[in-house]
Design a protein around this motif. Structure first.
Motif, mmCIF file in Angstrom:
data_model
loop_
_atom_site.group_PDB
_atom_site.id
_atom_site.type_symbol
_atom_site.label_atom_id
_atom_site.label_comp_id
_atom_site.label_asym_id
_atom_site.label_seq_id
_atom_site.Cartn_x
_atom_site.Cartn_y
_atom_site.Cartn_z
ATOM 1 N N GLY A 22 0.826 -1.198 0.000
ATOM 2 C CA GLY A 22 0.000 0.000 0.000
ATOM 3 C C GLY A 22 0.858 1.245 0.000
ATOM 4 O O GLY A 22 1.773 1.398 -0.814
ATOM 5 N N GLY A 23 0.576 2.134 0.952
ATOM 6 C CA GLY A 23 1.359 3.353 1.070
ATOM 7 C C GLY A 23 2.371 3.302 2.186
ATOM 8 O O GLY A 23 2.874 4.340 2.620
ATOM 9 N N GLU A 24 2.700 2.087 2.651
ATOM 10 C CA GLU A 24 3.623 1.955 3.777
ATOM 11 C C GLU A 24 5.072 1.791 3.344
ATOM 12 O O GLU A 24 5.990 2.313 3.987
ATOM 13 N N GLY A 25 5.303 1.026 2.298
ATOM 14 C CA GLY A 25 6.668 0.780 1.892
ATOM 15 C C GLY A 25 6.760 -0.280 0.820
ATOM 16 O O GLY A 25 5.737 -0.793 0.329
ATOM 17 N N VAL A 26 7.986 -0.654 0.473
ATOM 18 C CA VAL A 26 8.252 -1.599 -0.599
ATOM 19 C C VAL A 26 9.310 -2.590 -0.128
ATOM 20 O O VAL A 26 10.335 -2.197 0.445
ATOM 21 N N ARG A 27 9.058 -3.880 -0.386
ATOM 22 C CA ARG A 27 10.022 -4.932 -0.076
ATOM 23 C C ARG A 27 10.605 -5.462 -1.375
ATOM 24 O O ARG A 27 9.878 -5.671 -2.352
ATOM 25 N N VAL A 28 11.927 -5.698 -1.354
ATOM 26 C CA VAL A 28 12.613 -6.197 -2.538
ATOM 27 C C VAL A 28 13.449 -7.411 -2.144
ATOM 28 O O VAL A 28 14.289 -7.338 -1.249
ATOM 29 N N THR A 29 13.230 -8.519 -2.824
ATOM 30 C CA THR A 29 13.982 -9.742 -2.574
ATOM 31 C C THR A 29 15.412 -9.621 -3.084
ATOM 32 O O THR A 29 15.658 -9.018 -4.129
ATOM 33 N N ILE A 30 16.346 -10.210 -2.335
ATOM 34 C CA ILE A 30 17.712 -10.367 -2.841
ATOM 35 C C ILE A 30 17.684 -11.551 -3.806
ATOM 36 O O ILE A 30 17.530 -12.699 -3.404
ATOM 37 N N GLY A 31 17.802 -11.257 -5.068
ATOM 38 C CA GLY A 31 17.659 -12.294 -6.095
ATOM 39 C C GLY A 31 18.962 -12.574 -6.813
ATOM 40 O O GLY A 31 20.039 -12.633 -6.205
ATOM 41 N N GLU A 32 18.866 -12.734 -8.132
ATOM 42 C CA GLU A 32 20.045 -12.963 -8.943
ATOM 43 C C GLU A 32 20.990 -11.758 -8.844
ATOM 44 O O GLU A 32 20.558 -10.629 -8.610
ATOM 45 N N GLU A 33 22.271 -11.990 -9.041
ATOM 46 C CA GLU A 33 23.250 -10.901 -8.944
ATOM 47 C C GLU A 33 22.875 -9.753 -9.876
ATOM 48 O O GLU A 33 22.972 -8.566 -9.511
ATOM 49 N N ALA A 34 22.447 -10.090 -11.086
ATOM 50 C CA ALA A 34 22.078 -9.046 -12.044
ATOM 51 C C ALA A 34 20.863 -8.265 -11.570
ATOM 52 O O ALA A 34 20.785 -7.040 -11.768
ATOM 53 N N ALA A 35 19.921 -8.952 -10.942
ATOM 54 C CA ALA A 35 18.735 -8.271 -10.414
ATOM 55 C C ALA A 35 19.126 -7.322 -9.286
ATOM 56 O O ALA A 35 18.610 -6.198 -9.183
ATOM 57 N N ASN A 36 20.043 -7.767 -8.432
ATOM 58 C CA ASN A 36 20.486 -6.923 -7.323
ATOM 59 C C ASN A 36 21.239 -5.690 -7.825
ATOM 60 O O ASN A 36 21.068 -4.587 -7.287
ATOM 61 N N SER A 37 22.047 -5.879 -8.856
ATOM 62 C CA SER A 37 22.765 -4.748 -9.439
ATOM 63 C C SER A 37 21.792 -3.759 -10.065
ATOM 64 O O SER A 37 21.971 -2.534 -9.962
ATOM 65 N N ARG A 38 20.751 -4.292 -10.697
ATOM 66 C CA ARG A 38 19.754 -3.389 -11.285
ATOM 67 C C ARG A 38 19.022 -2.612 -10.195
ATOM 68 O O ARG A 38 18.721 -1.418 -10.365
#
Length: 368
Positions: free
Chosen positions: A338-354
């Motif tokens: 919602g309007g509270e925040g955003v969670r992002v998974t630690i995924g593939e190295e390329a995804a993390n770099s992006r």
């Protein structure tokens, strides 16, 4: 055919359903021409099953014309051996969410209360309300941590269960062993306390709760874990709980028959046998987490301390939406609350770099 459904339904649904929120799953990544897209919205393990686990899955798939072992004898024995518990203290279910549902169903009636932190795992209020019980949601502190003093104060004579999520999903902080023991000293012995450790394998903090020792010291403690995250078996749905035999048996009674399928049982057993290889993969994810956290700190982000396989951005409504949309446009599907925040998974190295590329641009944009 459609005329059959034009009339109102004659069904009289349980009133409790009116208060049940819908579970929001992480969105899949949509194709973007010329760009590799990554789903980092569901805290999934980026690695496919190990070869030995894939072989066990393939072998078990040839037997799916048969029911699985409903008592999960081999699986409980393997879990017990791995964790140092007798099989009688092990209960299993379709993911740790299934085990939580079983325990809530075994403990709670209408009018009972379940205390847990908020925001925390999205399934908690759903499972509690489906059991006819009342969720008592205690706000996290400003650091995204459980406010254990406030949670202890929220326990009443109607409280049947307390759930502690460590590391907390979606914010990431742990509960320390000292804090957990101080909390348990305030909780009546007849109130069951579940320590939900879906992300425990990613923890590197030596002060984190020692849940197995805690369970042996406090018979009202149940530890729940899953094969979905570190073990990479999210698609097979298998989790487990470690508890006093009476509580484990109660959880077994409330499970649906054959709730952990034959392939899931075989994959979980094979994964436990390949623990060294699993640990190496987890170490790689933790190293990527440390790289991402360091990069975000260098960019000026101030986030909750995470011990899980994700990071959490506590943003306001407008900033959360901008973050979500910007990531999506760049081929990174994140999980917005919602309007509270955003969670992002630690995924593939390329995804993390992006992610670091995106957050570098957003950091200055969100200031304007």
């Amino acid at each position: 055919m459609s005329e059959l459904f034009d009339a109102p339904s004659p069904a009289r649904l349980r009133p409790a359903l009116a208060g049940v929120p819908a579970y929001v799953a992480g969105r899949p990544a949509k194709p973007i021409p010329g760009l590799i897209t990554y789903k980092v919205s569901s805290n999934e393990n980026p690695y496919p099953p190990l070869p030995s686990v894939a072989a066990a899955i393939a072998e078990a798939s040839g037997q799916v014309n048969r029911y699985p072992d409903m008592m999960n004898v081999a699986l409980k024995a393997a879990i017990g051996e791995s964790c140092g518990f007798a099989p009688a203290s092990v209960t299993v279910g379709p993911g740790s969410t299934g085990v939580l549902a079983q325990l809530i169903g075994a403990l709670c009636d209408s009018g009972d209360e379940v205390v847990f932190a908020w925001r925390s795992f999205e399934a908690y209020p759903i499972l509690v309300r489906l059991a006819g019980a009342t969720p008592v949601m205690v706000a996290l502190n400003d650091a995204g941590e459980h406010d254990l003093d406030a949670m202890a104060a929220a326990v009443t004579d109607r409280t049947k269960l307390v759930i502690l999520c460590t590391p907390n999903n979606p914010t990431g902080p742990i509960i320390t062993d000292a804090a957990a023991r101080a909390f348990l000293a305030k909780v009546p012995a007849e109130v069951v306390v579940i320590i939900d450790e879906a992300y425990v394998e990613f923890v590197r903090d030596s002060d984190a709760v020692a849940s197995f020792a805690l369970q042996r010291d406090y018979p009202n403690v149940v530890v729940t874990r899953t094969f979905s995250k570190a073990y990479g078996l999210a698609g097979l749905r298998v989790g487990y709980g470690l508890a006093h035999p009476t509580l484990a048996e109660a959880s077994n009674k409330t499970s649906i028959p054959f709730s952990v399928n034959l392939v899931a049982q075989a994959a979980a057993i094979a994964s436990l046998a390949a623990r060294d290889e699993i640990d190496a993969r987890v170490d790689a994810i933790v190293a990527e987490r440390q790289r991402v956290v360091a990069g975000l700190a260098e960019q000026g982000w101030r986030l909750p301390a995470t011990s899980a396989n994700f990071v959490y951005f506590p943003l306001g409504p407008d900033e959360s939406e901008r973050f979500d949309v910007t990531c999506g446009d760049a081929g990174l599907v994140v999980r917005r609350y919602g309007g509270e925040g955003v969670r992002v998974t630690i995924g593939e190295e390329a995804a993390n770099s992006r992610l670091l590329e995106i957050t570098g641009r957003l950091r200055s944009a969100l200031r304007t």
